[in-house]
Design an enzyme around this catalytic site. Structure first.
Site, PDB file in Angstrom:
ATOM      1  N   GLU A  10       2.246  -6.326   5.866  1.00 14.30           N
ATOM      2  CA  GLU A  10       1.537  -7.564   6.191  1.00 14.30           C
ATOM      3  C   GLU A  10       2.037  -8.054   7.546  1.00 14.30           C
ATOM      4  O   GLU A  10       3.247  -8.148   7.768  1.00 14.30           O
ATOM      5  CB  GLU A  10       1.813  -8.649   5.139  1.00 14.30           C
ATOM      6  CG  GLU A  10       1.530  -8.239   3.698  1.00 14.30           C
ATOM      7  CD  GLU A  10       0.053  -8.065   3.392  1.00 14.30           C
ATOM      8  OE1 GLU A  10      -0.776  -8.569   4.190  1.00 14.30           O
ATOM      9  OE2 GLU A  10      -0.274  -7.437   2.375  1.00 14.30           O
ATOM     10  N   VAL A  38      11.230 -13.338 -16.583  1.00  6.91           N
ATOM     11  CA  VAL A  38      11.437 -12.343 -17.637  1.00  6.91           C
ATOM     12  C   VAL A  38      12.878 -12.426 -18.130  1.00  6.91           C
ATOM     13  O   VAL A  38      13.788 -12.764 -17.375  1.00  6.91           O
ATOM     14  CB  VAL A  38      11.131 -10.913 -17.121  1.00  6.91           C
ATOM     15  CG1 VAL A  38      12.149 -10.484 -16.066  1.00  6.91           C
ATOM     16  CG2 VAL A  38      11.073  -9.905 -18.266  1.00  6.91           C
ATOM     17  N   LEU A  51       8.036 -15.479  -8.364  1.00 10.81           N
ATOM     18  CA  LEU A  51       8.984 -15.032  -9.372  1.00 10.81           C
ATOM     19  C   LEU A  51      10.059 -16.106  -9.481  1.00 10.81           C
ATOM     20  O   LEU A  51      10.655 -16.496  -8.475  1.00 10.81           O
ATOM     21  CB  LEU A  51       9.599 -13.685  -8.983  1.00 10.81           C
ATOM     22  CG  LEU A  51       8.617 -12.534  -8.780  1.00 10.81           C
ATOM     23  CD1 LEU A  51       9.380 -11.228  -8.534  1.00 10.81           C
ATOM     24  CD2 LEU A  51       7.664 -12.380  -9.949  1.00 10.81           C
ATOM     25  N   ASN A  80       1.326   0.255   5.812  1.00  9.88           N
ATOM     26  CA  ASN A  80       1.707  -0.446   4.589  1.00  9.88           C
ATOM     27  C   ASN A  80       2.431  -1.713   5.025  1.00  9.88           C
ATOM     28  O   ASN A  80       3.487  -1.630   5.647  1.00  9.88           O
ATOM     29  CB  ASN A  80       2.642   0.420   3.735  1.00  9.88           C
ATOM     30  CG  ASN A  80       3.289  -0.368   2.609  1.00  9.88           C
ATOM     31  OD1 ASN A  80       2.673  -1.241   2.024  1.00  9.88           O
ATOM     32  ND2 ASN A  80       4.542  -0.063   2.319  1.00  9.88           N
ATOM     33  N   ARG A 106      19.581  -1.181 -13.330  1.00 12.87           N
ATOM     34  CA  ARG A 106      19.765  -2.300 -14.253  1.00 12.87           C
ATOM     35  C   ARG A 106      18.815  -3.451 -13.922  1.00 12.87           C
ATOM     36  O   ARG A 106      18.217  -4.067 -14.808  1.00 12.87           O
ATOM     37  CB  ARG A 106      21.206  -2.813 -14.169  1.00 12.87           C
ATOM     38  CG  ARG A 106      22.259  -1.922 -14.775  1.00 12.87           C
ATOM     39  CD  ARG A 106      23.640  -2.527 -14.507  1.00 12.87           C
ATOM     40  NE  ARG A 106      24.727  -1.781 -15.145  1.00 12.87           N
ATOM     41  CZ  ARG A 106      26.004  -2.102 -15.040  1.00 12.87           C
ATOM     42  NH1 ARG A 106      26.346  -3.177 -14.311  1.00 12.87           N
ATOM     43  NH2 ARG A 106      26.944  -1.394 -15.643  1.00 12.87           N
ATOM     44  N   CYS A 153       0.850  -1.187   0.000  1.00  9.24           N
ATOM     45  CA  CYS A 153       0.000   0.000   0.000  1.00  9.24           C
ATOM     46  C   CYS A 153       0.888   1.240   0.000  1.00  9.24           C
ATOM     47  O   CYS A 153       2.111   1.152   0.011  1.00  9.24           O
ATOM     48  CB  CYS A 153      -0.904   0.005   1.227  1.00  9.24           C
ATOM     49  SG  CYS A 153      -1.941  -1.474   1.381  1.00  9.24           S
ATOM     50  N   THR A 186      23.330  -0.385 -10.353  1.00  8.11           N
ATOM     51  CA  THR A 186      22.911  -1.785 -10.319  1.00  8.11           C
ATOM     52  C   THR A 186      21.426  -1.928 -10.020  1.00  8.11           C
ATOM     53  O   THR A 186      20.752  -2.833 -10.530  1.00  8.11           O
ATOM     54  CB  THR A 186      23.743  -2.594  -9.303  1.00  8.11           C
ATOM     55  OG1 THR A 186      23.451  -3.969  -9.452  1.00  8.11           O
ATOM     56  CG2 THR A 186      23.459  -2.177  -7.883  1.00  8.11           C
ATOM     57  N   ASP A 228      -5.181  -7.770   8.774  1.00 10.90           N
ATOM     58  CA  ASP A 228      -4.066  -8.210   9.607  1.00 10.90           C
ATOM     59  C   ASP A 228      -3.406  -7.044  10.334  1.00 10.90           C
ATOM     60  O   ASP A 228      -2.758  -7.231  11.359  1.00 10.90           O
ATOM     61  CB  ASP A 228      -3.029  -8.939   8.745  1.00 10.90           C
ATOM     62  CG  ASP A 228      -2.600  -8.128   7.540  1.00 10.90           C
ATOM     63  OD1 ASP A 228      -3.459  -7.823   6.690  1.00 10.90           O
ATOM     64  OD2 ASP A 228      -1.406  -7.791   7.436  1.00 10.90           O
ATOM     65  N   ARG A 270      -4.771   1.866  -0.828  1.00  6.90           N
ATOM     66  CA  ARG A 270      -4.802   0.452  -0.454  1.00  6.90           C
ATOM     67  C   ARG A 270      -4.655  -0.508  -1.627  1.00  6.90           C
ATOM     68  O   ARG A 270      -5.317  -0.367  -2.660  1.00  6.90           O
ATOM     69  CB  ARG A 270      -6.116   0.131   0.259  1.00  6.90           C
ATOM     70  CG  ARG A 270      -6.107  -1.295   0.820  1.00  6.90           C
ATOM     71  CD  ARG A 270      -7.401  -1.693   1.457  1.00  6.90           C
ATOM     72  NE  ARG A 270      -7.259  -3.023   2.068  1.00  6.90           N
ATOM     73  CZ  ARG A 270      -8.250  -3.872   2.279  1.00  6.90           C
ATOM     74  NH1 ARG A 270      -9.486  -3.540   1.961  1.00  6.90           N
ATOM     75  NH2 ARG A 270      -8.021  -5.054   2.822  1.00  6.90           N
ATOM     76  N   LEU A 271      -3.763  -1.488  -1.434  1.00  8.86           N
ATOM     77  CA  LEU A 271      -3.717  -2.686  -2.253  1.00  8.86           C
ATOM     78  C   LEU A 271      -4.276  -3.802  -1.378  1.00  8.86           C
ATOM     79  O   LEU A 271      -3.654  -4.202  -0.395  1.00  8.86           O
ATOM     80  CB  LEU A 271      -2.297  -3.018  -2.697  1.00  8.86           C
ATOM     81  CG  LEU A 271      -2.138  -4.294  -3.535  1.00  8.86           C
ATOM     82  CD1 LEU A 271      -2.828  -4.138  -4.887  1.00  8.86           C
ATOM     83  CD2 LEU A 271      -0.673  -4.643  -3.735  1.00  8.86           C
ATOM     84  N   ALA A 272      -5.468  -4.288  -1.695  1.00  8.82           N
ATOM     85  CA  ALA A 272      -6.180  -5.223  -0.830  1.00  8.82           C
ATOM     86  C   ALA A 272      -5.689  -6.646  -1.053  1.00  8.82           C
ATOM     87  O   ALA A 272      -5.934  -7.240  -2.101  1.00  8.82           O
ATOM     88  CB  ALA A 272      -7.679  -5.131  -1.092  1.00  8.82           C
ATOM     89  N   ILE A 273      -4.973  -7.195  -0.062  1.00  9.82           N
ATOM     90  CA  ILE A 273      -4.460  -8.566  -0.111  1.00  9.82           C
ATOM     91  C   ILE A 273      -5.176  -9.433   0.926  1.00  9.82           C
ATOM     92  O   ILE A 273      -5.578 -10.554   0.634  1.00  9.82           O
ATOM     93  CB  ILE A 273      -2.940  -8.598   0.150  1.00  9.82           C
ATOM     94  CG1 ILE A 273      -2.194  -7.709  -0.859  1.00  9.82           C
ATOM     95  CG2 ILE A 273      -2.417 -10.027   0.103  1.00  9.82           C
ATOM     96  CD1 ILE A 273      -2.216  -8.207  -2.281  1.00  9.82           C
ATOM     97  N   ILE A 274      -5.327  -8.914   2.139  1.00 10.06           N
ATOM     98  CA  ILE A 274      -6.039  -9.598   3.213  1.00 10.06           C
ATOM     99  C   ILE A 274      -7.347  -8.853   3.484  1.00 10.06           C
ATOM    100  O   ILE A 274      -7.351  -7.623   3.612  1.00 10.06           O
ATOM    101  CB  ILE A 274      -5.195  -9.640   4.504  1.00 10.06           C
ATOM    102  CG1 ILE A 274      -3.838 -10.319   4.233  1.00 10.06           C
ATOM    103  CG2 ILE A 274      -5.944 -10.367   5.621  1.00 10.06           C
ATOM    104  CD1 ILE A 274      -3.940 -11.762   3.804  1.00 10.06           C
TER     105      ILE A 274
END
Length: 591
Positions: free
Chosen positions: A77, A267, A231, A75, A319, A2, A316, A98, A50-54
């Site tokens: 978890e 990727v 990932l 922000n 990159r 978030c 770095t 949470d 908000r990015l709603a995950i829980i």
């Protein structure tokens, strides 16, 4: 992830000020495209993207205690929130979030509760009863946080620099593992593990203990109410994350909601080392694998957006952030909102190739300590901001507090690279998962040489960046570099090119001071360059700069890279800011 922005004790509590705070908070909307919230109490404003995950349905922020006298914007978890709730039987919770436990823990324990939290977090808590506030950041800085001060006496706290850089007279990085209290107007370090003093540990290496600690760290991070994946570069760290995840996925709530199939993402440039290795691991583990390709030109075209979002001019980091930024866009378009990643292992276990030259176990251990302490300015920054640019959350089990304690208590003699004994970098981690009866990974993957992410996506990526910078930065510009950029003076055309773009977006003196500097070879600290005399003449953060170690090391007498590899489009001196509006896709992953 978030986005939070708090303005505390400002001289102006007018509607115009509220509008201004909302305007600045919207600069963080990419971090949390699902909902926005703002609470004003007198001259204090707490906002949240908000990015709603829980608990997506009811967990909107800011969050409160029972009578709303405690207000918190968070922000992060909190992985042990259910356990903590059970220890608060006299408290009534409003949501399933949470993060709500933070308000109630403060009521019970005051400012001393932060070490009870098991997770990643940055938060600001306002106590309206006495008009005081506290702010805190997680142990090693997985979540980003900045703090600034206004001329009117106000204190500003933001997830990203862009939320406060135009409003503060001075701002800086909020240090990881610290708490800021308005009552003392000072920072206090709440995170005090034994390794922090850099004293040399002596616990004998036990592969089973290490394996169990990592599996526990991964299982914690399967807490989600939304589609997720891993990932997967095909290297040791991401492959172990995927292998452990797939072993334990079936027993989680996430598998019930989204199916037992694990999705993996990679990727790279066409034909890159990572793409080939990741496909092999995915086939072995049986994941639903998604392979994304990009060209050198695609990456160069994204550089300005990458620097705007990552808020750095470190070579770095840029990159490695660029392919991650491009991949995150594709992942979010599939409807995925959370991924598990392998950052942190190289710092804990001495996985970078320059560790081959560590002179003794004492220097080896101290360098790992230095690397972990600096993670918030490098890999944590990259993993968080490159993904959050598209409203995607990255979780990093190697940086679990308990796991770090276990791994950093091992006698560093066991971590040392000893070729005569067949011990390559991160041998202790490889050995812990070398299970003959029930293998986690194929042997050649388990013992694959370390590739830094910016190398593994394809060696021509870095070569192309250097060629592009060669076209846009002249020799005459480099002659004046010390006058133009006296702090952290760029020593290469590539570094100069990134610095021009950074200072266009963030021209304040405070901004340039948030970025680390100094010489490095293969991602070493400046101190470790002393380990090998030839490194001082080959300063480049790529793993291929570890001459005599990397299988594809740079030619010590390279030919000049032709500028024709890429001329690119656009100039680094263009004045227009580039801000991306992110829409939330409705696609979900099904088994």
């Amino acid at each position: 992830m978030c986005g939070i922005l708090a303005v505390l004790g400002c001289a102006d509590d007018s509607q115009a000020k509220r509008v201004r705070v909302l305007e600045l908070s919207r600069r963080l909307k990419h971090r949390g495209p699902d909902w926005s919230g703002l609470h004003q109490f007198g001259d204090c404003f707490l906002s949240h993207q908000r990015l709603a995950i829980i608990d997506p349905a009811s967990g909107d922020q800011p969050l409160y205690n029972e009578d709303k006298s405690i207000i918190v914007t968070v922000n992060g978890e909190i992985y042990n929130h259910e356990e903590l709730r059970k220890k608060l039987p006299n408290h009534k919770f409003r949501t399933g979030s949470d993060c709500e436990v933070i308000a109630h823990l403060y009521e019970e324990h005051g400012e001393g509760f932060v070490d009870l939290l098991d997770g990643i977090f940055s938060f600001v808590l306002l106590d309206t009863r006495d008009h005081s506030f506290i702010a805190a950041r997680d142990a090693v800085g997985v979540t980003p946080l900045y703090i600034g001060w206004g001329l009117d006496g106000s204190v500003w706290i933001s997830s990203e620099m862009k939320g406060l850089n135009d409003a503060c007279e001075h701002f800086e990085i909020f240090p990881p593992g610290h708490l800021f209290s308005s009552k003392e107007a000072a920072f206090n370090r709440w995170y005090n593990p034994p390794w922090y003093t850099e004293s040399i540990p002596s616990t004998p290496y036990d592969p089973r203990t290490l394996r169990k600690a990592f599996e526990k760290a991964v299982i914690k991070r399967l807490m989600t109410d939304v589609p997720f994946g891993v990932l997967l570069s095909g290297g040791l760290d991401s492959s172990l994350v995927a292998a452990v995840t797939i072993r334990h996925l079936a027993e989680t709530k996430a598998a019930t909601q989204w199916g037992p199939k694990l999705h993996s993402f990679c990727v790279g440039l066409e034909g890159s080392p990572d793409l080939k290795a990741a496909k092999e691991v995915a086939d072995y583990l049986g994941t639903v694998h998604h392979e994304f390709h990009f060209t050198v030109q695609d990456g160069i075209d994204a550089i300005e957006d990458v620097i705007y979002h990552t808020e750095t001019y470190d070579v770095t980091t840029i990159r490695a952030s660029t392919p991650m930024f491009l991949m995150s866009h594709k992942i979010k378009a599939l409807g995925v909102k959370m991924v598990i990643s392998g950052e942190g292992s190289d710092e804990i276990f001495g996985g970078y190739l320059y560790f081959h030259k560590a002179p003794n176990k004492e220097e080896f251990h101290r360098e790992t300590c230095r690397k972990i302490k600096a993670l918030h300015q490098y890999d944590c920054l990259r993993a968080n901001k490159a993904t959050s640019a598209w409203g995607l959350e990255a979780r990093v089990p190697f940086l679990d507090k308990e796991f770090i304690d276990v791994a950093m208590s091992i006698d560093p003699e066991s971590k040392m690279i000893q070729r005569d004994l067949g011990r390559i970098e991160k041998w202790v981690l490889r050995k812990a998962f070398d299970d003959e009866e029930n293998p986690y990974l194929p042997k050649h993957i388990l013992y694959r040489q370390k590739e830094q992410f910016s190398d593994g996506v394809g060696y021509s990526w870095i070569d192309g960046l250097k060629a592009h910078a060669e076209v846009h930065v002249t020799d005459r510009m480099m002659l004046n570099a010390k006058k133009i950029y006296p702090h952290n003076t760029p020593t290469t055309k590539e570094a100069y090119y990134y610095r021009m773009i950074f200072e266009r977006f963030f021209p304040q003196n405070s901004a340039k001071l948030t970025i680390p500097g100094g010489p490095s070879v293969a991602c070493s600290t400046a101190k470790a360059i002393e380990w090998d005399a030839q490194w001082s003449g080959n300063l480049d953060p790529s793993g291929r700069a570890a001459l005599g170690v990397h299988e594809s090391a740079y030619d010590p007498h390279p030919q000049k890279i032709p500028a024709s590899i890429s001329t690119g489009n656009g100039s680094a001196t263009s004045k227009k800011q580039r801000i991306i509006e992110v829409a939330t896709p409705s696609v979900t992953i099904q088994s």
